[in-house]
Structures are given as C-alpha cells and as structure tokens.
Design a protein around this motif. Structure first.
Motif, PDB file in Angstrom:
ATOM      1  N   LYS A 222     -19.630  16.118   5.605  1.00 56.84           N
ATOM      2  CA  LYS A 222     -20.937  15.758   5.084  1.00 56.84           C
ATOM      3  C   LYS A 222     -21.606  16.983   4.490  1.00 56.84           C
ATOM      4  N   HIS A 223     -22.519  16.754   3.572  1.00 51.68           N
ATOM      5  CA  HIS A 223     -23.218  17.871   2.946  1.00 51.68           C
ATOM      6  C   HIS A 223     -24.174  18.546   3.929  1.00 51.68           C
ATOM      7  N   ARG A 224     -24.675  17.765   4.882  1.00 53.32           N
ATOM      8  CA  ARG A 224     -25.670  18.328   5.805  1.00 53.32           C
ATOM      9  C   ARG A 224     -25.346  17.961   7.238  1.00 53.32           C
TER      10      ARG A 224
ATOM     11  N   SER B  38     -24.461  12.932  -8.028  1.00 55.63           N
ATOM     12  CA  SER B  38     -25.025  14.212  -8.462  1.00 55.63           C
ATOM     13  C   SER B  38     -24.300  15.347  -7.751  1.00 55.63           C
ATOM     14  N   THR B  39     -24.037  16.414  -8.487  1.00 52.46           N
ATOM     15  CA  THR B  39     -23.221  17.499  -7.951  1.00 52.46           C
ATOM     16  C   THR B  39     -23.965  18.826  -7.942  1.00 52.46           C
ATOM     17  N   ASN B  40     -23.468  19.711  -7.095  1.00 49.20           N
ATOM     18  CA  ASN B  40     -24.005  21.061  -7.024  1.00 49.20           C
ATOM     19  C   ASN B  40     -22.872  21.992  -6.618  1.00 49.20           C
TER      20      ASN B  40
ATOM     21  N   SER C 103     -20.922  20.137  -3.595  1.00 53.57           N
ATOM     22  CA  SER C 103     -21.428  18.950  -2.918  1.00 53.57           C
ATOM     23  C   SER C 103     -21.664  17.844  -3.930  1.00 53.57           C
ATOM     24  N   ILE C 104     -21.666  16.620  -3.416  1.00 51.53           N
ATOM     25  CA  ILE C 104     -21.883  15.455  -4.271  1.00 51.53           C
ATOM     26  C   ILE C 104     -22.656  14.418  -3.473  1.00 51.53           C
ATOM     27  N   THR C 105     -23.708  13.881  -4.089  1.00 49.40           N
ATOM     28  CA  THR C 105     -24.499  12.863  -3.417  1.00 49.40           C
ATOM     29  C   THR C 105     -23.791  11.508  -3.485  1.00 49.40           C
ATOM     30  N   SER C 106     -24.358  10.544  -2.793  1.00 48.56           N
ATOM     31  CA  SER C 106     -23.793   9.195  -2.843  1.00 48.56           C
ATOM     32  C   SER C 106     -23.852   8.639  -4.265  1.00 48.56           C
TER      33      SER C 106
ATOM     34  N   ALA D  63     -23.657  11.882   1.426  1.00 50.61           N
ATOM     35  CA  ALA D  63     -23.482  13.038   0.563  1.00 50.61           C
ATOM     36  C   ALA D  63     -22.392  13.897   1.187  1.00 50.61           C
TER      37      ALA D  63
END
Length: 115
Positions: free
Chosen positions: A97-99, A56-58, A50-53, A33
């Motif tokens: 990375k998102h996290r 999905s976005t936020n 952010s975007i997951t693998s 992500a």
C-alpha cells in the motif's frame, strides 16, 4: 487480507530494462493506492513510485522519467516498468500500500544492475 507476490526481477546491464509485477489477492485491491518500494543493502526501504486507485502516479526524483508504475485492477496487478537502469537501482523491490498501515510484505524481487 490482501497478499502480495512480486516477480520480474533479474540481472540486467546498465541502460537495460525490466518490468516488475505485483500480484495481489483479495477483493479490496482496486480501492487501494499502491506503491513500489526498494531496499538496497545497508539502506532503508524507500518508496520509488505510487499509484492511486484512479491511476494518478507519483515518483521519487531518483527514478522520475525512467520508471513507470501502472495497474490492472481486473488482474489485481501493479507493474513497474524500469528503463535506463543504473547501478544504483540495484535493490530488492517490493510492492505494498502507498500508506500505513501496510499489508504483510511479500518476498520481494531482486533487481541487480551490473556490467
């Protein structure tokens, strides 16, 4: 180890658009992500999108409806399409990375919104 290289920044007038790119190396990119962050002078670095693998976005409230994050796993690249840019979007933009734990930060790309 994944390395990140951001590009696409520049000087743009209010209301203009830019598309940022983040090229990653390493075989695990597609499983990560990812996020776009920005840091304005004198301010903390903040997550803007952010975007997951799986895609999905936020978005942060400050950019919702104006910015779009996307990714091309085959190219190991994450994009940030920025429309309707405002003065307050001026910052150095980074991807990571998102996290936590974060990867080593790239050099970022400067976005300046000015008339």
């Amino acid at each position: 180890q994944v390395q990140l290289v951001e590009s696409g920044g520049g000087l743009v007038q209010p209301g203009g658009s830019l598309r940022l790119s983040c090229a990653a190396s390493g075989s695990i990119f597609s499983a990560l992500a990812m996020g776009w962050y920005r840091q304005a002078p004198g301010k903390e670095r903040e997550l803007v999108a952010s975007i997951t693998s799986g895609g999905s976005t936020n978005y942060a409230d400050s950019v919702k409806g104006r910015f779009t994050i996307s990714r091309e796993n085959a190219k190991k690249t994450v994009y940030l399409q920025m429309n309707s840019l405002k003065f307050e979007d001026t910052a150095v933009y980074y991807c990571n990375k998102h996290r936590v734990p974060f990867l080593d930060w790239g050099q970022g790309t400067q976005v300046t919104v000015s008339s």
